[in-house]
Structure formats: C-alpha cells, structure tokens
Design an enzyme around this catalytic site. Structure first.
Site, PDB file in Angstrom:
ATOM      1  N   GLU A 196       0.804  -1.226   0.000  1.00 25.70           N
ATOM      2  CA  GLU A 196       0.000   0.000   0.000  1.00 25.70           C
ATOM      3  C   GLU A 196       0.835   1.273   0.000  1.00 25.70           C
ATOM      4  O   GLU A 196       0.419   2.295  -0.552  1.00 25.70           O
ATOM      5  CB  GLU A 196      -0.959   0.010   1.197  1.00 25.70           C
ATOM      6  CG  GLU A 196      -2.091  -0.984   1.114  1.00 25.70           C
ATOM      7  CD  GLU A 196      -1.767  -2.339   1.724  1.00 25.70           C
ATOM      8  OE1 GLU A 196      -2.705  -3.157   1.897  1.00 25.70           O
ATOM      9  OE2 GLU A 196      -0.579  -2.574   2.045  1.00 25.70           O
ATOM     10  N   PHE A 248     -12.178  -7.562  13.278  1.00 29.67           N
ATOM     11  CA  PHE A 248     -11.037  -7.940  12.445  1.00 29.67           C
ATOM     12  C   PHE A 248     -10.650  -6.786  11.515  1.00 29.67           C
ATOM     13  O   PHE A 248     -11.486  -6.213  10.836  1.00 29.67           O
ATOM     14  CB  PHE A 248     -11.386  -9.185  11.626  1.00 29.67           C
ATOM     15  CG  PHE A 248     -10.288  -9.629  10.691  1.00 29.67           C
ATOM     16  CD1 PHE A 248      -9.077 -10.093  11.184  1.00 29.67           C
ATOM     17  CD2 PHE A 248     -10.462  -9.558   9.316  1.00 29.67           C
ATOM     18  CE1 PHE A 248      -8.064 -10.503  10.328  1.00 29.67           C
ATOM     19  CE2 PHE A 248      -9.462  -9.966   8.445  1.00 29.67           C
ATOM     20  CZ  PHE A 248      -8.261 -10.444   8.958  1.00 29.67           C
ATOM     21  N   GLN A 249      -9.385  -6.454  11.509  1.00 24.95           N
ATOM     22  CA  GLN A 249      -8.805  -5.384  10.692  1.00 24.95           C
ATOM     23  C   GLN A 249      -9.467  -4.034  10.952  1.00 24.95           C
ATOM     24  O   GLN A 249      -9.634  -3.217  10.044  1.00 24.95           O
ATOM     25  CB  GLN A 249      -8.853  -5.746   9.198  1.00 24.95           C
ATOM     26  CG  GLN A 249      -7.903  -6.890   8.847  1.00 24.95           C
ATOM     27  CD  GLN A 249      -7.680  -7.057   7.358  1.00 24.95           C
ATOM     28  OE1 GLN A 249      -8.536  -6.712   6.541  1.00 24.95           O
ATOM     29  NE2 GLN A 249      -6.530  -7.603   6.993  1.00 24.95           N
ATOM     30  N   LYS A 287     -17.859  -0.623   4.914  1.00 20.90           N
ATOM     31  CA  LYS A 287     -18.242  -1.637   3.921  1.00 20.90           C
ATOM     32  C   LYS A 287     -19.754  -1.686   3.716  1.00 20.90           C
ATOM     33  O   LYS A 287     -20.229  -1.855   2.582  1.00 20.90           O
ATOM     34  CB  LYS A 287     -17.720  -3.009   4.355  1.00 20.90           C
ATOM     35  CG  LYS A 287     -17.949  -4.125   3.335  1.00 20.90           C
ATOM     36  CD  LYS A 287     -17.288  -5.412   3.780  1.00 20.90           C
ATOM     37  CE  LYS A 287     -17.466  -6.506   2.727  1.00 20.90           C
ATOM     38  NZ  LYS A 287     -18.870  -6.912   2.554  1.00 20.90           N
ATOM     39  N   MET A 310      24.817   8.045   3.404  1.00 21.73           N
ATOM     40  CA  MET A 310      24.627   9.317   4.098  1.00 21.73           C
ATOM     41  C   MET A 310      24.747   9.143   5.604  1.00 21.73           C
ATOM     42  O   MET A 310      25.222  10.042   6.307  1.00 21.73           O
ATOM     43  CB  MET A 310      23.283   9.937   3.724  1.00 21.73           C
ATOM     44  CG  MET A 310      23.096  11.336   4.277  1.00 21.73           C
ATOM     45  SD  MET A 310      21.725  12.258   3.542  1.00 21.73           S
ATOM     46  CE  MET A 310      22.487  12.922   2.069  1.00 21.73           C
TER      47      MET A 310
END
Length: 548
Positions: free
Chosen positions: A47, A109-110, A159, A468
């Site tokens: 993502e 969930f999630q 949803k 760096m």
C-alpha cells in the site's frame, strides 16, 4: 445502485483515469464495481507503493492521484506516503475501506481508527457515516486536495455503506464556506514589494517547489527576465532556470553550494521568496538568513509565511496569480532595474558542499552522462547521497523538474513514483535514481513496471552501505560507525531478471554511457547497478597508469 457503484461513478465523473490500489475485505465492494469501469486499476505490491505512485502521477498530471486500500493494515501502510504528500504539498485522494458501521469500536477484524491515525498526515480526512454524505465527501476531497496549498485527503468508507442501495442524486456538489483559500495577492503588498525591489541594489530571487506546483514557471521566468534578477532555489525547485543560465546561481541549504548560501546569508540586500518552504535543510542558520536584507515572501499558505524567519513584506496568494499581477503592474508602471544583474555565477555554481573523498563522485559521472541523453524523461530520486548529487548534476531541462521526496525524506519513494509518473505520461520513459538502501525499501514494485511494460530504468548506486548515515557519523560522531554497512551483497540485476525485467552490473567508468543509452532506449523495465567502489578504484588505477 449501491454505494460502491455510486462512488465509482463519481470518480469517473471527476476524470479519474487510474487508481493505484490493493484489495482487502473492506474495500472489495469498490473492486467489484471497478471491473466494469473505465478507470484503470493498477495492482501494487504494498500500500505504501500505491501512495507514492499516486504522488508521481499527480506531479506529472497536475491533478490528484488516487490510491485505494483496505481497512486495518491497509490504512496503516498508507501513513508514510500520506505524510510524504502532505509535507511536499502533493494532491492525493486516498480511499480506504472500513469495517461496517455497526461494528466500529468493537475491535473487529482489521479495525483501526483510520480517521484519527491519518488526521496528522492529511490536509483533510473524513469517515463517511451516512449514504447522503457520499457525494459531498467525494466532491470536497478532490477540491480540497487540489486547491490552496495542495495535499492529501483521505475518505474512510464503511463496507456496509458501499454494499447498500444508494438512492441519492449524484449531481449534488459540496459547499465549504469555512474553506476559502486566498488566491489573489493583496495589491497594496504587491506595490510595497515592487518598490522595495526597485530600491534594492543586490536583489535576489529564491524559488521553491510552490512555483512549479502552481504552474507558474512561465510567470517566474518572465519576472526574472524583466528584472534581470539572479536566482537561487531550494532542493525541490529543480528546473526553474536552465543550469547554464548566468542568472541561475544554484541551490541553497545544507547540501547546496557555497555561492548560493553566501548570497542569501551575507550579500543580498533584498530576497524575494516565491513558493518556498524555509525548513532547516534550506537554512544553514535561521539567524543568518537574510540578516541584512529586506525579505518578501509570497506563498499560498499563510501559515508558511514567517514560520521560521521574520518577513518584512508578506504576500498571501496563489503564486501564479500574484506573479501575473506583479508583471501587469510592472508593465503599467515600469520600475528601475539594472541593465545587467549584479552577480554572475558561471564558475561557482558547481562548487557544491558535497564531499568527494570517496566513490561518491561516480554518481556525478552517471548524472552527467544521463543528462546527455536528449529525450524527454521523468526522473525520480530516492533519499540519500544520490538525491543531492542528482540535484546538482542533472542538468538537462528535458529531465527536470526532478520528482523527489523533500520534506519527509522518504526512502523507497522513487521507484513507485516513477511508475506513477509514467501512467500520467505514457509517451515519456521514466528513470529512478536510487541507492541500494532506498531500493530495498520498495523494490517489490519493480514487478508492476514489468506487468505494464513501463519503459523504466532503475539506476542503483551501490556502495553496500547507508552512505549518508556514514557521512553523518564521520562528520558529527567522530567516525564512530554503527549500523551503516550491509553485511551481505545483493545481486540487484539478478533480482530484476527474477521479476521479468533486464539487469546489468557496471564496474567500469567506460561502460556508463553505453549502459544508460541501451537501457533507456530499450523502452523496457531495466535495472543498472553501478558498483561505486569498483568503478572509482578502476578509474583511479587507469589515471595512475596514464600518469606513469
């Protein structure tokens, strides 16, 4: 019509052509409707990559890039990219699925609190709670993202809202009475600024990324020519003037050049700051910047004016509109300007503050050869030493402005941003300049370029370490080194081949030009790994042999 169908229709109506996304349970209703949509969906491999692709797309296209993620880890994986877009003022619209409204707050969930997690890293965000709010939310998201000081907007979409019937009118538009960015600069302040410029003996123009973001490149160049005023820039403002233009004097800041820094700190008696965020990287010392100069700052964001230094003449407004007003004012009432600029910097602008004690100069050679390729290309960089070398040595106007991560300094930005840039302009090849550390942050997105036949060339500057970090440990920590060396060599060309692309290792300076030319003109996904130490060593041996 379901909520998901309504959403996709709204996106189509707003001209969305591409969405970069990754599916999950909470956003599957949107994916189901995308099957029959004119919108092209690009399946990313993480993502974070979807946001960076949306950023690259937005930088080239000039309108918001769109990304799509699911709830829970999908949302949290967006955070770095959203913060990057916020700090660099890039318009992105992020859409996230959320668990059904009746389950919110139950640790389902999630489930994560996407609204509060993303509030600090977005310009605006919203949890859409009612079907009747959907049209206004989408309309507001695109307007807010691409107006005023541009930035990312996130819409969190439950949803069940996406699954249920949508009975409302899709032609409704939003009203945002509390959001009204000032676009026209105050004419009184413009007059003050022009009077101050006329009185100045050593005026200087400092240009930031806001000029390009506002589409004001022609206006800023017209002002430069009209006033014959020397120009310096920030890290993010590559390509404002041709590198060999005598009025262009280089980049300021910790990785800038001595001439540009001396001018802003000691010599200029007036500095016009246009669309520049004066962060600590741009100011070597805030107490010295423009110490004896009158400071004029032009910016669309009033919060940016005077944030780090005291400003004498502030002008809040859109850079393009305000510069147009300034030019019109000069046409109506010409101001006294010198026949020639007060300083030229042809011989000093390349004297950077970058150390050349090791193989890092190989990056200069690569950038110089790349700049000889006479093609329009979109070039991205990652973050590290190569970013600074590219900023100084990528000089072909057809390759500028560089697309890079400035405010957040996000390693792993460059590869997905290059892919997104190509989807915005499929006629132009794309190049990603990266280091071995940065490439390994998001290297999985290379396969997206392979799947879509993107003419991408990834240039990996491989020094087998976080270069760096080593430099900082050398300069600030008495050369006490820890956690900068990679103990295992990675075969990057083999990785590229494993994902279906081309890969090549370069170990000689004589191979640089040929490798770049072949990769870019192949118009296929390529990776070139430049072994900095071996190229530098062999070059030194060759010089020694010639001397003897």
């Amino acid at each position: 019509m379901t909520g998901a169908k309504a959403l996709v229709t709204l996106l189509e109506d707003r001209g969305v052509e591409v969405i970069f996304g990754y599916p999950g349970g909470a956003n599957l209703p949107i994916y189901d409707e995308l099957r029959n949509s004119s919108i092209q969906h690009i399946l990313v491999r993480h993502e974070q990559g979807s946001v960076h692709m949306a950023e690259g797309y937005a930088k080239v296209k000039g309108r918001p890039g769109v990304c799509l993620a699911t709830s829970g880890p999908g949302v949290t994986n967006l955070v770095t990219g959203l913060a990057d877009a916020l700090l660099d003022s890039i318009p992105v619209v992020a859409l996230t699925g959320q668990i059904p409204r009746g389950m919110i707050g139950t640790d389902a969930f999630q489930e994560v609190d996407a609204f509060n997690i993303t509030m600090p890293v977005t310009k605006h965000n919203e949890l859409v709670k009612k079907e009747s709010e959907l049209v206004k939310a989408v309309d507001a998201a695109f307007y807010i993202a691409n107006s005023g000081r541009k930035g990312p907007v996130l819409l969190d979409l439950p949803k069940d809202l996406l699954d249920e019937p949508y009975p409302y009118d899709l032609s409704e538009t939003c009203s945002l009475p509390g959001y009204n960015p000032t676009t026209k600069g105050n004419i009184g302040q413009i007059k003050k600024a022009l009077k101050a410029i006329e009185k100045a003996e050593r005026p200087l123009l400092l240009v930031g990324a806001g000029v390009e973001s506002a589409g004001a490149m022609s206006e800023i160049n017209a002002l430069i020519r009209k006033l014959q005023i020397p120009v310096v820039r920030t890290l993010m403002a590559t390509g404002v003037l041709s590198f060999d233009d005598p009025l262009y004097l280089g980049m300021i800041g910790t990785h800038g050049n001595g001439l540009a820094n001396r001018l802003v700190n000691k010599e200029a008696d007036l500095i016009l700051i246009a669309g520049a965020k004066l962060s600590n990287r741009s100011l070597l010392r805030a107490d010295l910047f423009g110490k004896d100069a009158k400071l004029i700052q032009l910016d669309i964001d009033p919060a940016e004016i005077g944030k780090t230094i005291e400003i004498d003449i502030p002008i809040v407004g859109d850079v393009k509109e305000t510069l147009r007003d300034m030019l019109l004012r000069i046409e109506d009432k010409p101001i006294r300007v010198g026949v020639t600029p007060w300083i030229h910097g042809e011989h000093q602008k390349t004297k950077t503050m970058l150390p050349k004690a090791d193989a890092a100069e190989v990056m200069e050679w690569v950038c110089q050869e790349l700049s000889k390729i006479d093609l329009k290309m979109h070039v991205t960089t990652d973050v590290g030493r190569h970013q600074m070398w590219a900023n100084h040595h990528m000089t072909n106007p057809k390759h500028l402005p560089l697309i890079t991560s400035g405010g957040l300094g996000t390693m792993g930005f460059g590869l997905p941003a290059a892919i997104g840039a190509w989807f915005a302009d499929p006629q132009s090849p794309v190049v990603n300049l990266t280091g071995d550390g940065s490439f390994m942050m998001n290297m999985q997105e290379f396969i997206v370029a392979v799947e879509h036949h993107v003419p991408l060339t990834v240039i990996v500057f491989n020094d087998f370490r976080l270069g760096m970090i080593k430099e900082l440990q050398d300069s600030s920590y008495g050369k006490r080194h820890i956690a900068h060396d990679f103990n295992k060599e990675v075969d990057f060309p083999l990785l590229a081949k494993a994902m279906g692309g081309e890969g090549r290792l370069v170990v000689r300076r004589e191979e640089i030009a040929e490798a770049l030319f072949e990769a870019i003109h192949s118009r296929r996904p390529n990776l070139i790994c430049f072994d900095l130490e071996r190229i530098h060593l062999r070059s030194a041996i060759n010089l020694a042999e010639k001397a003897s």
